[in-house]
Design a protein around this motif. Structure first.
Motif, PDB file in Angstrom:
ATOM      1  N   ILE A   1       0.824  -1.210   0.000  1.00 44.09           N
ATOM      2  CA  ILE A   1       0.000   0.000   0.000  1.00 44.09           C
ATOM      3  C   ILE A   1       0.854   1.253   0.000  1.00 44.09           C
ATOM      4  O   ILE A   1       0.719   2.121  -0.852  1.00 44.09           O
ATOM      5  CB  ILE A   1      -0.979  -0.019   1.195  1.00 44.09           C
ATOM      6  CG1 ILE A   1      -1.964  -1.164   0.990  1.00 44.09           C
ATOM      7  CG2 ILE A   1      -1.708   1.313   1.307  1.00 44.09           C
ATOM      8  CD1 ILE A   1      -2.999  -1.304   2.033  1.00 44.09           C
TER       9      ILE A   1
ATOM     10  N   PHE B   1       4.036   0.482  -3.134  1.00 49.23           N
ATOM     11  CA  PHE B   1       3.532   0.289  -4.490  1.00 49.23           C
ATOM     12  C   PHE B   1       2.250   1.074  -4.763  1.00 49.23           C
ATOM     13  O   PHE B   1       1.794   1.128  -5.897  1.00 49.23           O
ATOM     14  CB  PHE B   1       3.284  -1.191  -4.763  1.00 49.23           C
ATOM     15  CG  PHE B   1       4.547  -1.963  -4.991  1.00 49.23           C
ATOM     16  CD1 PHE B   1       5.320  -1.742  -6.132  1.00 49.23           C
ATOM     17  CD2 PHE B   1       4.973  -2.907  -4.079  1.00 49.23           C
ATOM     18  CE1 PHE B   1       6.486  -2.449  -6.333  1.00 49.23           C
ATOM     19  CE2 PHE B   1       6.143  -3.615  -4.280  1.00 49.23           C
ATOM     20  CZ  PHE B   1       6.904  -3.382  -5.416  1.00 49.23           C
ATOM     21  N   GLY B   2       1.648   1.646  -3.725  1.00 50.53           N
ATOM     22  CA  GLY B   2       0.452   2.460  -3.923  1.00 50.53           C
ATOM     23  C   GLY B   2      -0.767   1.683  -4.357  1.00 50.53           C
ATOM     24  O   GLY B   2      -1.622   2.182  -5.076  1.00 50.53           O
ATOM     25  N   MET B   3      -0.902   0.423  -3.956  1.00 54.67           N
ATOM     26  CA  MET B   3      -2.115  -0.337  -4.280  1.00 54.67           C
ATOM     27  C   MET B   3      -3.264   0.151  -3.402  1.00 54.67           C
ATOM     28  O   MET B   3      -3.050   0.699  -2.332  1.00 54.67           O
ATOM     29  CB  MET B   3      -1.871  -1.825  -4.033  1.00 54.67           C
ATOM     30  CG  MET B   3      -0.866  -2.414  -4.996  1.00 54.67           C
ATOM     31  SD  MET B   3      -0.692  -4.170  -4.694  1.00 54.67           S
ATOM     32  CE  MET B   3       0.620  -4.563  -5.828  1.00 54.67           C
ATOM     33  N   PRO B   4      -4.530  -0.059  -3.833  1.00 60.24           N
ATOM     34  CA  PRO B   4      -5.660   0.478  -3.058  1.00 60.24           C
ATOM     35  C   PRO B   4      -5.859  -0.268  -1.732  1.00 60.24           C
ATOM     36  O   PRO B   4      -5.607  -1.466  -1.655  1.00 60.24           O
ATOM     37  CB  PRO B   4      -6.856   0.244  -3.979  1.00 60.24           C
ATOM     38  CG  PRO B   4      -6.438  -0.829  -4.907  1.00 60.24           C
ATOM     39  CD  PRO B   4      -4.960  -0.754  -5.053  1.00 60.24           C
ATOM     40  N   ARG B   5      -6.326   0.484  -0.729  1.00 63.95           N
ATOM     41  CA  ARG B   5      -6.686  -0.140   0.540  1.00 63.95           C
ATOM     42  C   ARG B   5      -7.920  -0.997   0.354  1.00 63.95           C
ATOM     43  O   ARG B   5      -8.685  -0.770  -0.567  1.00 63.95           O
ATOM     44  CB  ARG B   5      -7.007   0.941   1.583  1.00 63.95           C
ATOM     45  CG  ARG B   5      -5.820   1.497   2.308  1.00 63.95           C
ATOM     46  CD  ARG B   5      -6.280   2.568   3.272  1.00 63.95           C
ATOM     47  NE  ARG B   5      -6.773   2.014   4.536  1.00 63.95           N
ATOM     48  CZ  ARG B   5      -5.984   1.640   5.529  1.00 63.95           C
ATOM     49  NH1 ARG B   5      -4.695   1.741   5.408  1.00 63.95           N
ATOM     50  NH2 ARG B   5      -6.489   1.161   6.634  1.00 63.95           N
ATOM     51  N   SER B   6      -8.112  -1.939   1.231  1.00 68.90           N
ATOM     52  CA  SER B   6      -9.314  -2.781   1.281  1.00 68.90           C
ATOM     53  C   SER B   6      -9.504  -3.682   0.052  1.00 68.90           C
ATOM     54  O   SER B   6     -10.559  -4.270  -0.102  1.00 68.90           O
ATOM     55  CB  SER B   6     -10.605  -1.958   1.428  1.00 68.90           C
ATOM     56  OG  SER B   6     -10.442  -0.932   2.347  1.00 68.90           O
TER      57      SER B   6
ATOM     58  N   LEU C   1      -6.882  -7.845  -3.835  1.00 64.91           N
ATOM     59  CA  LEU C   1      -5.538  -8.039  -4.390  1.00 64.91           C
ATOM     60  C   LEU C   1      -4.489  -7.945  -3.289  1.00 64.91           C
ATOM     61  O   LEU C   1      -3.646  -8.832  -3.123  1.00 64.91           O
ATOM     62  CB  LEU C   1      -5.267  -6.980  -5.467  1.00 64.91           C
ATOM     63  CG  LEU C   1      -3.860  -7.000  -6.055  1.00 64.91           C
ATOM     64  CD1 LEU C   1      -3.629  -8.268  -6.853  1.00 64.91           C
ATOM     65  CD2 LEU C   1      -3.607  -5.788  -6.933  1.00 64.91           C
TER      66      LEU C   1
ATOM     67  N   LEU D   1      -2.276 -10.906  -1.546  1.00 64.93           N
ATOM     68  CA  LEU D   1      -0.805 -10.860  -1.504  1.00 64.93           C
ATOM     69  C   LEU D   1      -0.303 -11.064  -0.076  1.00 64.93           C
ATOM     70  O   LEU D   1       0.665 -11.792   0.155  1.00 64.93           O
ATOM     71  CB  LEU D   1      -0.308  -9.523  -2.061  1.00 64.93           C
ATOM     72  CG  LEU D   1      -0.432  -9.373  -3.587  1.00 64.93           C
ATOM     73  CD1 LEU D   1      -0.124  -7.949  -4.006  1.00 64.93           C
ATOM     74  CD2 LEU D   1       0.510 -10.335  -4.288  1.00 64.93           C
TER      75      LEU D   1
ATOM     76  N   GLY E   1      -6.928  -2.504   5.747  1.00 65.92           N
ATOM     77  CA  GLY E   1      -8.233  -1.877   5.499  1.00 65.92           C
ATOM     78  C   GLY E   1      -9.330  -2.808   5.051  1.00 65.92           C
ATOM     79  O   GLY E   1     -10.337  -2.358   4.520  1.00 65.92           O
TER      80      GLY E   1
ATOM     81  N   LEU F   1      -9.862  -5.659  -7.414  1.00 63.73           N
ATOM     82  CA  LEU F   1      -9.514  -4.289  -7.041  1.00 63.73           C
ATOM     83  C   LEU F   1     -10.633  -3.565  -6.304  1.00 63.73           C
ATOM     84  O   LEU F   1     -10.446  -2.476  -5.797  1.00 63.73           O
ATOM     85  CB  LEU F   1      -9.133  -3.494  -8.301  1.00 63.73           C
ATOM     86  CG  LEU F   1      -7.834  -3.969  -8.947  1.00 63.73           C
ATOM     87  CD1 LEU F   1      -7.626  -3.307 -10.282  1.00 63.73           C
ATOM     88  CD2 LEU F   1      -6.648  -3.700  -8.037  1.00 63.73           C
TER      89      LEU F   1
END
Lengths: 351, 421
Positions: free
Chosen positions: B265, B268-273, B276, B280, B354, B367
């Motif tokens: 998060i 890499f800035g992946m979305p919370r909650s 995906l 991981l 999250g 996502l």
């Protein structure tokens, strides 16, 4: 051979998942993201659900992170990976506000949604108690200042209310309250216990020098049987109080209102727990509830303004709104109108 | 005393010892079963009320005036969605009890029906626009959760006032109240109204999360196990790796959540909650388990098979992929399924990223925001409304069902496909 192709296929899917991921979500977001206080969570979720059903927007997602945790996430920046709203059971602190500004979150609108009041009540068959926060601290703290006036802490020696304060009845201290996992307990410790504890100058001074110890003294509740953990269920406490006129109980204001035939709320520092005293802030064991919006997101996240409008509608936070059914203490009508105005104009908060 | 006597004397003692040991063993097993039985009976009895739902039959007039629809208004989805359904339901309730006039009494009357019923009515009308201008429709609408608990369990609910109890009895004599199977529990997602809440969102979230975990863990786990077992040289470095894998398997799961928050998060800035990220994080958690079980499965292939293949001129790759991997696959899959079952029941690492949140939308991909079954249990167990405790128990039953199925599948695979040498 079969196995080989299958493994390759799996590897391919993995690769697609990993590469497709970041590009797909960077584009934008169509779901409101909310974080913050666990006290506001039960109200915000109800509004979110109604909003999701009434409108064609997606139902906002709400994480219960606590007020502080929520502020931290909220103030982290303005990119779309940060939340759009944060709920708080206290006002935003200056340090948090500064952090927000530093990270580019420079237009925040503050909306107060109502109050959270905590009642100290006993059976209507027993005499009404007139207490102060200091009385509550001395009666319920684990460690209290020594009775000789020296700056020493001793294990709580008091067994009757009269020993705590000569004006109180000569009755055994027996208080039914929520367990440590409860938010009501946190609020009680923070507002009532700490409020009484701070009145000892030398303990208050400790806040600057040794904050963990200060917190341990002021929030520590005795475990020798005078404070009885009665479970999270406020209804249960009310029933127990009705059956035992000697005991006092600690629970949310909404339960007092719904059971005024069985229990009466003690007067705290001259103020009875009533709608008016809680609403104007004069009842000492109450706190305002807020949410904060990140106005920079309003253009890119659809529905934010409509969500705020729903939250501040009379049907929601009004005197007979659905949030009152869930236990919220509403604001005064003119304050509610002011909040609606703040939503319309998105008044930026200045600290 | 000769040796035979000594043995004979001690024999009795030894038999006694054995009997005692057996008794201890049986007591241990019986205690285990007792606890299991206690737990299951408790959950099942608490869960049963969640599978039925109380409904009220209301007559909804379908003429335009009662619906608040203008005479010349066109019937489209938009106009139908905008009708004042809450008023329509209240009016219908009032028509059943014309004696109720006082404001306070009316409020109690309105509380009989779920606050979500207006949206149900809306959705039904949108689905059946041909009802408009027709005769009144007699529809079953969901009752409030307090009514539900009171009617179903026949217990004292202090929130049901005497007047409401009278009204419910009157409804009963008119055949306007019934308990039906609770389809909401399976077709809807989270809600703050217990009578409107279901586990479909959490089920979908668990599915996506586990899909990500499975798709990533299996190839990585198998590749790592094969390399370590068949190709890697035995030296300090591989020893070090092995020790680390074993250590990782014992790390508390919350640590993986913190790691996921920092890497996926924040970095890499992946979305919370998102499932995906959840998948991981659970991958990190289950990978060591799967590598260890895969290595054990590979190790159990007898060397004679490999040597025969070498003897016929197969290369190392051919030996591994034509013989070792296919033969060890049942063992590897068994290990993976047990690892997945572990991941299915995990909440702690998801807290940090999250996924412990109120999410109503059903996730449609990896996502979308999602929550998972154990998180749903946690959230509901914490809710003040009484009826949520039944939903909590029912969700536990569903989760246990999935776990049992997965473990049964693992046993089946082992029993039917594993070769004994």
């Amino acid at each position: 051979m079969m196995m080989k192709t299958r493994t390759t296929a799996l590897a391919l899917v993995t690769a697609t998942l990993l590469t497709a991921g970041p590009s797909a979500y960077a584009a934008g977001r169509d779901q409101i993201a909310i974080v913050g206080s666990s006290t506001v969570y039960p109200f915000a979720t109800v509004v979110a659900e109604k909003f999701g059903k009434k409108t064609r927007y997606k139902t906002p997602k709400i994480e219960s992170t606590g007020s502080g945790g929520g502020m931290k996430l909220f103030c982290a920046g303005v990119d779309l990976n940060t939340p759009d709203f944060t709920n708080a059971s206290r006002r935003i602190k200056k340090s948090e506000y500064d952090k927000c500004m530093k990270n580019g979150v420079n237009s925040i609108t503050e909306i107060q949604i109502g109050f959270d009041g905590i009642a100290i009540a006993n059976s209507v068959k027993a005499p009404l108690f007139k207490l102060s926060r200091k009385d509550l601290f001395l009666a319920l703290a684990k460690k209290v200042p020594a009775t000789d006036g020296s700056q020493k802490l001793i294990d709580n020696p008091y067994t009757t209310w009269k020993q705590v304060n000569p004006t109180l009845p000569d009755a055994r201290i027996e208080v039914l309250g929520p367990p440590p996992t409860s938010g009501t307990r946190d609020a009680f410790a923070e507002l009532a216990m700490e409020g009484g504890c701070k009145q000892f100058g030398w303990i208050k001074a400790m806040k600057k020098t040794d904050k963990p110890k200060y917190k341990a003294i002021c929030h520590g509740i005795r475990e020798d049987g005078a404070y009885i953990e009665a479970g999270e269920n406020d209804n249960l406490i009310v029933e127990k109080l009705a059956a035992n006129p000697n005991a006092l109980g600690i629970f949310g204001f909404s339960f007092l209102e719904q059971n005024d035939d069985k229990v009466q709320g003690s007067i705290i520092e001259g103020k009875a727990p009533e709608f008016e005293t809680i609403a104007d802030g004069s009842y000492p064991i109450s706190r305002p509830l807020f949410f904060y919006s990140k106005n920079a997101h309003i253009k890119s996240v659809p529905g934010m303004k409509e969500y705020m409008t729903e939250f501040t509608s009379e049907a929601a936070f009004g005197d007979e709104g659905y949030l009152v059914d869930k236990g919220l203490i509403p604001l005064a009508p003119e304050q509610r109108e002011a909040m609606r105005k703040a939503v319309r104009e998105l008044t930026p908060l200045k600290l | 005393m000769n040796n035979t006597d000594i043995v004979r004397q001690s024999l009795k003692r030894r038999y006694r010892k054995e009997r005692r040991f057996r008794a201890y063993g049986m007591i241990a097993v019986a205690t285990g079963f007792l606890f299991l039985g206690f737990l299951l009976t408790d959950i099942v009895t608490k869960a049963l009320p969640a599978f039925s739902l109380t409904e009220l039959r209301l007559d909804i007039p379908m003429d335009r005036e009662s619906l608040g629809l203008a005479e010349d208004a066109e019937i489209s989805e938009d106009t139908l969605r905008a009708l004042p359904y809450s008023q329509i339901i209240k009016k219908s309730l009032r028509s059943l009890f014309p004696d109720i006039r006082k404001r306070k009494q009316k409020k109690l009357l309105y509380k009989l029906i779920s606050s979500g019923a207006e949206f149900d009515l809306r959705d039904r009308l949108v689905a059946h626009p041909e009802w408009i201008d027709g005769p009144p429709q007699s529809l079953w609408l969901t009752a409030d959760d307090d009514v539900d608990t009171w009617y179903k369990l026949d217990t004292q609910v202090s929130r049901i006032k005497p007047l409401q109890a009278e009204l419910i009895q009157a409804l009963e004599t008119q055949d306007r109240i019934r308990t039906a199977f609770n389809t909401h529990f399976f077709t809807r997602s989270d809600s703050r109204e217990p009578e409107m809440a279901g586990i479909r969102g959490a089920l979908a979230g668990s599915f996506w999360t586990l899909l990500v975990t499975f798709v990533i863990t299996l190839p990585i786990g198998v590749a790592a196990a094969l390399y370590l077992e068949e190709f890697a040289p035995q030296n300090r470095l591989t020893d070090f790796i092995e020790v680390n894998i074993n250590n990782l398997a014992a790390v508390p799961s919350i640590v993986f959540g913190l790691l996921g928050l920092a890497i996926f998060i924040n970095f890499f800035g992946m979305p919370r909650s998102a499932p995906l990220v959840g998948g991981l994080v659970l991958t990190l958690m289950t990978l060591p388990t799967i590598i260890i079980s895969a290595r054990a499965a590979i190790k159990s292939i007898p060397p004679s098979i490999k040597e025969a293949a070498y003897g016929l001129g197969a290369s190392k790759m051919q030996v591994v992929f034509h013989h070792v991997l296919p033969l060890s696959m049942p063992g590897i899959l068994t290990g993976s399924i047990i690892g997945m079952a572990q991941a299915l029941g995990e909440t702690a690492p998801l807290l940090m990223i999250g996924m412990v949140a109120f999410i109503v939308e059903i996730p449609e991909g990896v996502l979308d925001s999602a929550t998972v079954l154990p998180v749903q249990i946690y959230l509901w167990s914490d809710s003040p409304e009484r009826a949520f405790s039944a939903l909590t128990a029912a969700t536990i039953l569903v989760l246990l069902g999935f776990l049992a199925t997965m473990n049964a599948l693992a046993i089946f695979l082992r029993k039917h496909f594993e070769r004994r040498w």
